[in-house]
Design an enzyme around this catalytic site. Structure first.
Site, short mmCIF file in Angstrom:
data_model
loop_
_atom_site.label_atom_id
_atom_site.label_comp_id
_atom_site.label_asym_id
_atom_site.label_seq_id
_atom_site.Cartn_x
_atom_site.Cartn_y
_atom_site.Cartn_z
N SER A 74 -2.99 -7.60 3.14
CA SER A 74 -3.12 -7.28 4.30
C SER A 74 -3.23 -8.75 5.12
CB SER A 74 -4.23 -6.39 4.73
OG SER A 74 -3.98 -5.10 4.28
N ARG A 93 -2.27 -5.89 -8.32
CA ARG A 93 -1.25 -6.72 -8.26
C ARG A 93 -1.10 -8.06 -9.33
NH1 ARG A 93 -3.50 -7.64 -2.26
NH2 ARG A 93 -5.21 -7.06 -3.31
N HIS A 106 0.75 -1.03 0.07
CA HIS A 106 0.11 0.05 0.20
C HIS A 106 1.08 1.05 -0.13
CE1 HIS A 106 -2.96 -2.90 2.10
NE2 HIS A 106 -3.56 -2.40 1.01
N LYS A 163 -16.59 -7.63 5.41
CA LYS A 163 -15.77 -8.37 6.35
C LYS A 163 -15.24 -7.90 7.75
CE LYS A 163 -12.62 -6.70 2.87
NZ LYS A 163 -11.40 -7.13 1.93
P1 ADP Z 1 -9.59 -3.68 -0.43
O1 ADP Z 1 -10.52 -3.95 0.73
O2 ADP Z 1 -10.48 -2.44 -0.95
O3 ADP Z 1 -9.21 -4.50 -1.32
P2 ADP Z 1 -7.20 -3.34 0.41
O4 ADP Z 1 -6.71 -2.53 1.85
O5 ADP Z 1 -6.99 -4.53 0.27
O6 ADP Z 1 -8.63 -2.89 0.16
O7 ADP Z 1 -6.32 -2.57 -0.95
C1 ADP Z 1 -6.53 -1.44 -1.07
C2 ADP Z 1 -5.79 -1.16 -2.55
O8 ADP Z 1 -4.49 -1.51 -2.31
C3 ADP Z 1 -6.39 -1.99 -3.81
O9 ADP Z 1 -6.54 -1.13 -4.75
C4 ADP Z 1 -5.19 -3.14 -3.94
O10 ADP Z 1 -5.40 -3.67 -4.97
C5 ADP Z 1 -4.18 -2.33 -3.20
N1 ADP Z 1 -2.87 -3.31 -2.74
C6 ADP Z 1 -3.34 -4.05 -1.79
N2 ADP Z 1 -2.05 -4.82 -1.54
C7 ADP Z 1 -1.09 -4.10 -2.48
C8 ADP Z 1 0.33 -4.52 -3.03
N3 ADP Z 1 0.96 -5.54 -2.22
N4 ADP Z 1 0.69 -3.57 -3.64
C9 ADP Z 1 0.10 -2.99 -4.49
N5 ADP Z 1 -0.95 -2.61 -4.18
C10 ADP Z 1 -1.90 -3.16 -3.14
#
Ligand code: ADP
Length: 164
Positions: free
Chosen positions: A128, A90, A17, A41
Site C-alpha cells: 500500500s 511477500r 491483497h 501509523k
Molecule cells: P498491515 O498493516 O497489517 O501490514 P497491510 O494492509 O499492509 O496490513 O497488509 C495486510 C496483509 O496483506 C499482510 O498479511 C500482508 O503481508 C499482506 N499483503 C500486503 N501486500 C501484499 C501483496 N502484495 N501480496 C500479498 N499479500 C500482501
C-alpha cells in the site's frame, strides 16, 4: 465450517491483497476482511473510506465480508467466530514479524490458527505504501489497484494537496 479473518490496514487495498482474498475465499467457507481501526501509523484513508473501497472491489466474491475492528485480533476473531487468521507473506522481510504475531496469537488463543498464503510472484513487490508514494509522484497505479481505488487515491491526494 471454517471462517477466516484476513486482517490488515488496507490503506488502500491493492491487487496483492485481492489476490490473497480471492484465493482464501476458495479455501475457506467464509472470509472476513478485518480492517484495522487503531493504527499507530497515520493512514491516508479513514476507516470508513478503506472499508468502502474494500466492499466495492470484493462485491463479486459472495463469501467475503468486510468488518472493521480495534483492539486485539484474537478478541475480534472470537467475536466473529473465526478459526483461522490469514496473512500474506511477500518476502523474508515479512517473516520475522509475522512469525512473532502468529506465535503471540497462539499463546493468547491456542484454538486460533494462523495460515500464510505465499504472495503471487507478480505482486511480491507490491505494498500500500508503494502505491501511495507512486501516486504522489503522479505515476500510473492502475496496474496495482482496481479502477475504483485508483480514482479514490487521486481524489484523496488532490483533496489533501499531497501531489508533487
Ligand atoms: P498491515 O498493516 O497489517 O501490514 P497491510 O494492509 O499492509 O496490513 O497488509 C495486510 C496483509 O496483506 C499482510 O498479511 C500482508 O503481508 C499482506 N499483503 C500486503 N501486500 C501484499 C501483496 N502484495 N501480496 C500479498 N499479500 C500482501
Amino acid at each position: 465450517m471454517a471462517t477466516a479473518v484476513y486482517p490488515g490496514s488496507f490503506d488502500p487495498i491493492t491487487f496483492g491483497h485481492l489476490d490473497i482474498v480471492q484465493r482464501a475465499s476458495e479455501v475457506f467457507d467464509k472470509v472476513i476482511i478485518g480492517v484495522l481501526k487503531n493504527q499507530t501509523k497515520n493512514p491516508l484513508f479513514s476507516l470508513e473510506e478503506r472499508v468502502d473501497m474494500i466492499e466495492k472491489v470484493t462485491s463479486d466474491i459472495p463469501n467475503v465480508e468486510v468488518v472493521s475492528f480495534g483492539g486485539l485480533l484474537v478478541d475480534f476473531c472470537k467475536q466473529v467466530g473465526a478459526d483461522v487468521v490469514v496473512r500474506g507473506l511477500r518476502a523474508v522481510s515479512d517473516f520475522e514479524y509475522e512469525l512473532m504475531m502468529a506465535q503471540t496469537n497462539k499463546e493468547l488463543n491456542p484454538n486460533l490458527e494462523t495460515m500464510f498464503f505465499a504472495t503471487s510472484a507478480r505482486y511480491s513487490f507490491l505494498s500500500s505504501s508503494t502505491v501511495r508514494e507512486l501516486a504522489m509522484f503522479d505515476a500510473d497505479i492502475r496496474q496495482f489497484v482496481p479502477e475504483y481505488v485508483h480514482r479514490k487515491v487521486y481524489e484523496k491526494l488532490k483533496e489533501e494537496k499531497l501531489t508533487v
